[in-house]
Design an enzyme around this catalytic site. Structure first.
Site, PDB file in Angstrom:
ATOM      1  N   GLY A 129       0.965  -1.312  -0.108  1.00  0.00           N
ATOM      2  CA  GLY A 129      -0.171  -0.194  -0.216  1.00  0.00           C
ATOM      3  C   GLY A 129       0.758   1.227  -0.190  1.00  0.00           C
ATOM      4  N   CYS A 173       6.431   0.472   6.990  1.00  0.00           N
ATOM      5  CA  CYS A 173       6.284   1.000   5.875  1.00  0.00           C
ATOM      6  C   CYS A 173       7.107   1.696   4.775  1.00  0.00           C
ATOM      7  CB  CYS A 173       5.854   2.456   6.491  1.00  0.00           C
ATOM      8  SG  CYS A 173       5.100   4.202   5.950  1.00  0.00           S
ATOM      9  N   LEU A 174       7.055   1.941   4.250  1.00  0.00           N
ATOM     10  CA  LEU A 174       7.550   2.101   2.605  1.00  0.00           C
ATOM     11  C   LEU A 174       8.450   3.750   3.004  1.00  0.00           C
ATOM     12  CD1 LEU A 174       5.816   1.926  -0.530  1.00  0.00           C
ATOM     13  CD2 LEU A 174       7.568  -0.177   0.228  1.00  0.00           C
ATOM     14  N   HIS A 233      -3.527   2.164   8.548  1.00  0.00           N
ATOM     15  CA  HIS A 233      -2.184   2.278   8.187  1.00  0.00           C
ATOM     16  C   HIS A 233      -2.315   3.525   6.821  1.00  0.00           C
ATOM     17  CE1 HIS A 233       2.020   1.664   7.933  1.00  0.00           C
ATOM     18  NE2 HIS A 233       2.350   2.452   6.603  1.00  0.00           N
TER      19      HIS A 233
HETATM   20 NI    NI Z   1       2.879   3.727   5.466  1.00  0.00          NI
END
Ligand code: NI
Length: 171
Positions: A45, A100-101, A142
């Site tokens: 995502g 998370c990226l 998120h």
């Molecule tokens: Ni994220």
């Protein structure tokens, strides 16, 4: 077009994103850039602020709704959601090990409501709703958090957060 992913603690990750009033070319282009970036860097995502655009658009992998069996590969199925809103369907706490990226090299256990729905529209303005629990439910929450200037790092203990911040400073 591939765009650089902002890294924590970039101040733009802490800003509240603006609702999308009209789905025009700028929104379609933003969604395409988000998709190109997500599929290039890999992930489940992404939210618009992560590529530096403070508008309420996310992409989620709805294949995560399906139960993932060992050894059975389900292809990713990315959906764009404009102006997503989260509704809690089951407030019981559920803990996922999140990453998370924008927070590379760090994962932490985050407690969130167990089952939620995400309502919004697709790029044609048609209403969409995704419901999920467990890992998928955590993903929905998120990504929407990013639009409110929150990363998962804001949902963990002060101690764990300072460990991560110390590690980042060393680099
Ligand atoms: Ni994220």
């Amino acid at each position: 077009m591939l765009r650089p992913v902002l890294q924590y603690p970039d101040p733009r990750l802490f800003k509240i994103s603006e609702p999308v009033a009209e789905i025009d070319d700028s929104v379609r282009e933003l969604a395409q850039d988000m998709l190109d970036t997500l599929t290039t860097v890999g992930g489940v995502g992404i939210a618009a602020p992560q590529i530096g655009v403070l508008r309420r658009v996310v992409i989620v992998d709805v294949s995560l709704m399906e139960p993932h069996e060992e050894g059975k590969e389900i292809p990713q199925d990315f959906r764009v959601v404009v102006n997503p809103v989260i509704t809690v369907l089951d407030p019981a706490k559920h803990v996922e090990n999140e990453g998370c990226l924008s927070v590379p090299g760090f994962r932490a256990k985050v407690a969130r409501p167990k089952r939620v729905a995400m309502d919004g529209t697709d790029l044609d303005g048609n209403p969409v709703r995704f419901e999920g629990e467990g890992y998928f439910g955590a993903c929905l929450q998120h990504e929407t958090d990013h639009l409110d200037g929150k990363t998962f790092v804001d949902r963990i203990s002060y101690l764990k957060r300072s460990m991560y911040e110390k590690k980042m400073k060393k680099k």
